[in-house]
Design a protein around this motif. Structure first.
Motif, PDB file in Angstrom:
ATOM      1  N   ALA A  17     -25.656 -25.093 -22.493  1.00 33.00           N
ATOM      2  CA  ALA A  17     -25.613 -26.562 -22.363  1.00 33.00           C
ATOM      3  C   ALA A  17     -24.541 -27.134 -23.287  1.00 33.00           C
ATOM      4  O   ALA A  17     -23.798 -28.063 -22.902  1.00 33.00           O
ATOM      5  N   MET A  18     -24.430 -26.588 -24.482  1.00 31.80           N
ATOM      6  CA  MET A  18     -23.429 -27.025 -25.442  1.00 31.80           C
ATOM      7  C   MET A  18     -22.019 -26.804 -24.885  1.00 31.80           C
ATOM      8  O   MET A  18     -21.163 -27.697 -24.935  1.00 31.80           O
ATOM      9  N   VAL A  19     -21.786 -25.641 -24.321  1.00 24.67           N
ATOM     10  CA  VAL A  19     -20.477 -25.308 -23.760  1.00 24.67           C
ATOM     11  C   VAL A  19     -20.153 -26.210 -22.566  1.00 24.67           C
ATOM     12  O   VAL A  19     -19.042 -26.743 -22.469  1.00 24.67           O
ATOM     13  N   VAL A  20     -21.109 -26.407 -21.675  1.00 27.78           N
ATOM     14  CA  VAL A  20     -20.871 -27.254 -20.497  1.00 27.78           C
ATOM     15  C   VAL A  20     -20.531 -28.677 -20.923  1.00 27.78           C
ATOM     16  O   VAL A  20     -19.564 -29.276 -20.423  1.00 27.78           O
ATOM     17  N   CYS A  21     -21.296 -29.225 -21.858  1.00 25.70           N
ATOM     18  CA  CYS A  21     -21.027 -30.591 -22.326  1.00 25.70           C
ATOM     19  C   CYS A  21     -19.646 -30.697 -22.965  1.00 25.70           C
ATOM     20  O   CYS A  21     -18.906 -31.650 -22.715  1.00 25.70           O
ATOM     21  N   ALA A  22     -19.282 -29.716 -23.780  1.00 21.63           N
ATOM     22  CA  ALA A  22     -17.978 -29.741 -24.447  1.00 21.63           C
ATOM     23  C   ALA A  22     -16.835 -29.621 -23.448  1.00 21.63           C
ATOM     24  O   ALA A  22     -15.864 -30.375 -23.503  1.00 21.63           O
ATOM     25  N   VAL A  23     -16.962 -28.701 -22.511  1.00 23.18           N
ATOM     26  CA  VAL A  23     -15.895 -28.458 -21.540  1.00 23.18           C
ATOM     27  C   VAL A  23     -15.720 -29.669 -20.618  1.00 23.18           C
ATOM     28  O   VAL A  23     -14.596 -30.134 -20.397  1.00 23.18           O
ATOM     29  N   VAL A  24     -16.812 -30.183 -20.092  1.00 22.80           N
ATOM     30  CA  VAL A  24     -16.722 -31.346 -19.198  1.00 22.80           C
ATOM     31  C   VAL A  24     -16.187 -32.561 -19.968  1.00 22.80           C
ATOM     32  O   VAL A  24     -15.320 -33.288 -19.476  1.00 22.80           O
ATOM     33  N   GLY A  25     -16.673 -32.759 -21.185  1.00 26.86           N
ATOM     34  CA  GLY A  25     -16.199 -33.878 -21.991  1.00 26.86           C
ATOM     35  C   GLY A  25     -14.712 -33.786 -22.278  1.00 26.86           C
ATOM     36  O   GLY A  25     -13.975 -34.769 -22.132  1.00 26.86           O
ATOM     37  N   ASP A  26     -14.242 -32.610 -22.683  1.00 23.95           N
ATOM     38  CA  ASP A  26     -12.817 -32.427 -22.970  1.00 23.95           C
ATOM     39  C   ASP A  26     -11.965 -32.610 -21.714  1.00 23.95           C
ATOM     40  O   ASP A  26     -10.888 -33.209 -21.762  1.00 23.95           O
ATOM     41  N   LEU A  27     -12.452 -32.101 -20.593  1.00 26.08           N
ATOM     42  CA  LEU A  27     -11.726 -32.236 -19.335  1.00 26.08           C
ATOM     43  C   LEU A  27     -11.602 -33.709 -18.941  1.00 26.08           C
ATOM     44  O   LEU A  27     -10.532 -34.161 -18.512  1.00 26.08           O
ATOM     45  N   MET A  28     -12.673 -34.465 -19.120  1.00 32.00           N
ATOM     46  CA  MET A  28     -12.630 -35.900 -18.800  1.00 32.00           C
ATOM     47  C   MET A  28     -11.692 -36.653 -19.748  1.00 32.00           C
ATOM     48  O   MET A  28     -10.972 -37.555 -19.312  1.00 32.00           O
ATOM     49  N   LEU A  29     -11.709 -36.288 -21.028  1.00 27.80           N
ATOM     50  CA  LEU A  29     -10.775 -36.921 -21.962  1.00 27.80           C
ATOM     51  C   LEU A  29      -9.333 -36.634 -21.567  1.00 27.80           C
ATOM     52  O   LEU A  29      -8.477 -37.531 -21.610  1.00 27.80           O
ATOM     53  N   LYS A  30      -9.053 -35.401 -21.178  1.00 27.97           N
ATOM     54  CA  LYS A  30      -7.694 -35.038 -20.752  1.00 27.97           C
ATOM     55  C   LYS A  30      -7.284 -35.847 -19.525  1.00 27.97           C
ATOM     56  O   LYS A  30      -6.177 -36.382 -19.458  1.00 27.97           O
ATOM     57  N   ARG A  31      -8.186 -35.945 -18.553  1.00 28.19           N
ATOM     58  CA  ARG A  31      -7.883 -36.728 -17.359  1.00 28.19           C
ATOM     59  C   ARG A  31      -7.617 -38.192 -17.721  1.00 28.19           C
ATOM     60  O   ARG A  31      -6.670 -38.808 -17.254  1.00 28.19           O
ATOM     61  N   GLY A  32      -8.482 -38.749 -18.553  1.00 28.48           N
ATOM     62  CA  GLY A  32      -8.318 -40.144 -18.963  1.00 28.48           C
ATOM     63  C   GLY A  32      -7.025 -40.381 -19.713  1.00 28.48           C
ATOM     64  O   GLY A  32      -6.329 -41.380 -19.493  1.00 28.48           O
ATOM     65  N   MET A  33      -6.669 -39.467 -20.598  1.00 22.98           N
ATOM     66  CA  MET A  33      -5.431 -39.624 -21.355  1.00 22.98           C
ATOM     67  C   MET A  33      -4.207 -39.384 -20.483  1.00 22.98           C
ATOM     68  O   MET A  33      -3.174 -40.025 -20.674  1.00 22.98           O
ATOM     69  N   SER A  34      -4.308 -38.511 -19.503  1.00 23.67           N
ATOM     70  CA  SER A  34      -3.197 -38.309 -18.567  1.00 23.67           C
ATOM     71  C   SER A  34      -2.978 -39.572 -17.743  1.00 23.67           C
ATOM     72  O   SER A  34      -1.832 -39.961 -17.472  1.00 23.67           O
TER      73      SER A  34
END
Length: 146
Positions: A17-34
């Motif tokens: 659960a920790m890994v999924v939350c971190a990966v999805v969160g980071d991916l969304m931040l990258k998309r938002g910043m792009s």
């Protein structure tokens, strides 16, 4: 023995659960910043980027997932060793690299994939150890079955 198996399963579920939350969160931040574009390192550029960040739904969703990561990490560290949780959670690096290729269409060099593979080997090695050794070390003196 049954309690050790329950601890291992509970810990693995929480690390996942920790890994999924971190990966999805980071991916969304990258998309938002792009979507926000390249941030110019000037007072005006930083102010403009801050405005874009504060109004981006993708960035806010990423922040929510990263809060979920923090909550699961704190929870699992309440019963498992830090030296187990952090390396086991490093599996997220492999998942992030894979999703960078699949979702973000990034090109990942062979050298990076080799590095990711080495991280995965480390995760497997750590995963074969007990999630909590600190309590066992104290009990070992009294009982040899820990």
């Amino acid at each position: 023995m049954a309690s050790e198996k329950r601890l291992r399963i509970k810990t693995l579920i929480m690390v996942l659960a920790m890994v999924v939350c971190a990966v999805v969160g980071d991916l969304m931040l990258k998309r938002g910043m792009s979507d926000a574009g390249v941030v110019q390192f000037t007072p005006h550029g930083l102010a403009h980027a801050l405005g874009l960040m504060l109004t981006s739904a993708m960035i806010w969703l990423g922040i929510c997932f990263l809060l979920g990561f923090m909550a699961t990490q704190m929870t699992v560290m309440s019963w498992a060793d830090y030296s187990y949780v952090m390396p086991a959670g490093a599996f997220g690096y492999a998942l992030q690299t894979f999703l960078a290729v699949v979702v973000l269409h990034e090109v990942v060099s062979t050298k990076r994939w080799i590095g990711v593979f080495l991280i995965c080997i480390g995760v497997v090695l750590v995963g074969q150890t007990k999630p909590r050794s600190t309590e066992c070390a104290v009990r070992e003196k009294a009982v040899a079955s820990c």
